[in-house]
Design a protein around this motif. Structure first.
Motif, PDB file in Angstrom:
ATOM      1  N   GLY A  89       0.813  -1.210   0.000  1.00 42.25           N
ATOM      2  CA  GLY A  89       0.000   0.000   0.000  1.00 42.25           C
ATOM      3  C   GLY A  89       0.844   1.256   0.000  1.00 42.25           C
ATOM      4  N   LEU A  90       1.879   1.264   0.821  1.00 38.08           N
ATOM      5  CA  LEU A  90       2.764   2.435   0.873  1.00 38.08           C
ATOM      6  C   LEU A  90       3.467   2.642  -0.458  1.00 38.08           C
ATOM      7  CD1 LEU A  90       4.266   1.979   4.452  1.00 38.08           C
ATOM      8  CD2 LEU A  90       2.431   3.532   3.738  1.00 38.08           C
ATOM      9  N   ALA A  91       3.912   1.558  -1.100  1.00 41.40           N
ATOM     10  CA  ALA A  91       4.565   1.666  -2.410  1.00 41.40           C
ATOM     11  C   ALA A  91       3.582   2.197  -3.458  1.00 41.40           C
ATOM     12  CB  ALA A  91       5.123   0.313  -2.834  1.00 41.40           C
ATOM     13  N   MET A  92       2.342   1.738  -3.395  1.00 38.64           N
ATOM     14  CA  MET A  92       1.326   2.227  -4.331  1.00 38.64           C
ATOM     15  C   MET A  92       1.061   3.715  -4.113  1.00 38.64           C
ATOM     16  SD  MET A  92      -1.394  -0.926  -4.390  1.00 38.64           S
ATOM     17  CE  MET A  92      -2.364  -0.205  -5.699  1.00 38.64           C
ATOM     18  N   LEU A  93       1.008   4.138  -2.863  1.00 36.29           N
ATOM     19  CA  LEU A  93       0.781   5.553  -2.562  1.00 36.29           C
ATOM     20  C   LEU A  93       1.941   6.418  -3.045  1.00 36.29           C
ATOM     21  CD1 LEU A  93      -0.835   5.196   0.954  1.00 36.29           C
ATOM     22  CD2 LEU A  93      -1.911   6.223  -1.070  1.00 36.29           C
ATOM     23  N   GLU A  94       3.169   5.941  -2.884  1.00 36.38           N
ATOM     24  CA  GLU A  94       4.327   6.698  -3.375  1.00 36.38           C
ATOM     25  C   GLU A  94       4.265   6.857  -4.891  1.00 36.38           C
ATOM     26  OE1 GLU A  94       6.450   8.499  -1.799  1.00 36.38           O
ATOM     27  OE2 GLU A  94       5.995   7.817   0.240  1.00 36.38           O
ATOM     28  N   TYR A 116      -1.922   5.275   9.623  1.00 37.63           N
ATOM     29  CA  TYR A 116      -1.351   4.730   8.389  1.00 37.63           C
ATOM     30  C   TYR A 116      -0.912   5.817   7.405  1.00 37.63           C
ATOM     31  CZ  TYR A 116      -0.866   1.947   4.143  1.00 37.63           C
ATOM     32  OH  TYR A 116      -0.380   1.360   3.012  1.00 37.63           O
ATOM     33  N   TYR A 117      -1.820   6.691   7.032  1.00 31.68           N
ATOM     34  CA  TYR A 117      -1.548   7.625   5.943  1.00 31.68           C
ATOM     35  C   TYR A 117      -0.449   8.656   6.224  1.00 31.68           C
ATOM     36  CZ  TYR A 117      -5.311   5.405   3.473  1.00 31.68           C
ATOM     37  OH  TYR A 117      -6.083   4.472   2.838  1.00 31.68           O
ATOM     38  N   PRO A 118      -0.217   9.056   7.486  1.00 29.44           N
ATOM     39  CA  PRO A 118       0.927   9.952   7.725  1.00 29.44           C
ATOM     40  C   PRO A 118       2.277   9.355   7.327  1.00 29.44           C
ATOM     41  CG  PRO A 118      -0.609  10.125   9.528  1.00 29.44           C
ATOM     42  CD  PRO A 118      -1.077   8.962   8.672  1.00 29.44           C
ATOM     43  N   LYS A 119       2.354   8.031   7.185  1.00 32.05           N
ATOM     44  CA  LYS A 119       3.613   7.386   6.778  1.00 32.05           C
ATOM     45  C   LYS A 119       4.062   7.841   5.391  1.00 32.05           C
ATOM     46  CE  LYS A 119       2.703   3.205   9.439  1.00 32.05           C
ATOM     47  NZ  LYS A 119       2.429   1.753   9.357  1.00 32.05           N
ATOM     48  N   VAL A 120       3.124   8.325   4.567  1.00 32.93           N
ATOM     49  CA  VAL A 120       3.488   8.826   3.237  1.00 32.93           C
ATOM     50  C   VAL A 120       3.262  10.334   3.124  1.00 32.93           C
ATOM     51  CG1 VAL A 120       3.236   6.659   1.983  1.00 32.93           C
ATOM     52  CG2 VAL A 120       1.250   8.146   2.279  1.00 32.93           C
ATOM     53  N   GLY A 121       3.114  11.011   4.264  1.00 30.29           N
ATOM     54  CA  GLY A 121       3.076  12.461   4.250  1.00 30.29           C
ATOM     55  C   GLY A 121       1.736  13.128   4.493  1.00 30.29           C
ATOM     56  N   PHE A 122       0.660  12.366   4.637  1.00 29.54           N
ATOM     57  CA  PHE A 122      -0.632  12.980   4.924  1.00 29.54           C
ATOM     58  C   PHE A 122      -0.618  13.587   6.321  1.00 29.54           C
ATOM     59  CE2 PHE A 122      -1.982  10.240   1.467  1.00 29.54           C
ATOM     60  CZ  PHE A 122      -2.983  10.968   0.842  1.00 29.54           C
ATOM     61  N   ALA A 123      -1.355  14.689   6.480  1.00 29.96           N
ATOM     62  CA  ALA A 123      -1.486  15.355   7.770  1.00 29.96           C
ATOM     63  C   ALA A 123      -2.951  15.741   7.965  1.00 29.96           C
ATOM     64  CB  ALA A 123      -0.612  16.609   7.811  1.00 29.96           C
TER      65      ALA A 123
END
Length: 167
Positions: A89-94, A116-123
């Motif tokens: 999921g993280l790779a797909m989000l990147e 979960y989502y803050p791991k890819v920069g969401f705030a």
């Protein structure tokens, strides 16, 4: 693991994945309606080494106070249970962040897990003056600039496409 854009042959496997991962068929029906109504901005799939579809995420347009700024809503996102917690999921989000930025879609919103989502920069969106049109915990509605500075002084209420009203 291969991450790529959805192809016509993926429609049925995506539908099956969504019906497997979620408690109801609402998300599968939503994706089908959005796709049929031309509201698919980006749909990515993840396939294992055997070519089996094991992940999917979908982006569609959102409005800010009724204005179109090319912002996108992420919904839904699904990973086959046996493939979860492996970074797919993280790779797909990147991949999605990079693709959306290249295509001129500067901001993503999501109503999702605040761990979960803050791991890819969401705030959280609320401190930036951006609200969700649905009742939701404040920390669950999040925003991400894929083009730095894109939010600027913008604030207001996010509304999703009418297809979401059936959920």
């Amino acid at each position: 693991m291969l991450i790529r854009s959805e192809a016509p042959a993926d429609i049925i496997p995506i539908d099956n994945l969504l019906k497997t991962v979620f408690d109801t068929e609402a998300e599968a029906e939503l994706v089908m309606r959005l796709r049929e109504n031309g509201k698919r901005t980006l749909s990515l799939v993840a396939c294992n080494d055997e070519g089996e579809l094991v992940g999917h995420l979908f982006f569609s347009p959102v409005m800010l106070d009724g204005e179109d700024h090319n912002w996108q809503g992420l919904a839904p996102m699904a990973i086959k249970p046996e493939y979860q917690r492996q970074g797919i999921g993280l790779a797909m989000l990147e991949e999605a962040k990079q693709t959306l930025a290249e295509l001129g879609y500067p901001v993503i919103v999501v109503l999702g897990h605040p761990e979960y989502y803050p791991k890819v920069g969401f705030a959280p969106a609320a401190p930036q003056g951006i609200q969700c049109s649905w009742p939701a915990p404040e920390d669950a509605f999040m925003v991400l600039e894929v083009v730095p500075g894109a939010i600027g002084e913008k604030s207001g209420m996010i509304s999703y496409s009418e297809e979401f009203n059936a959920l």
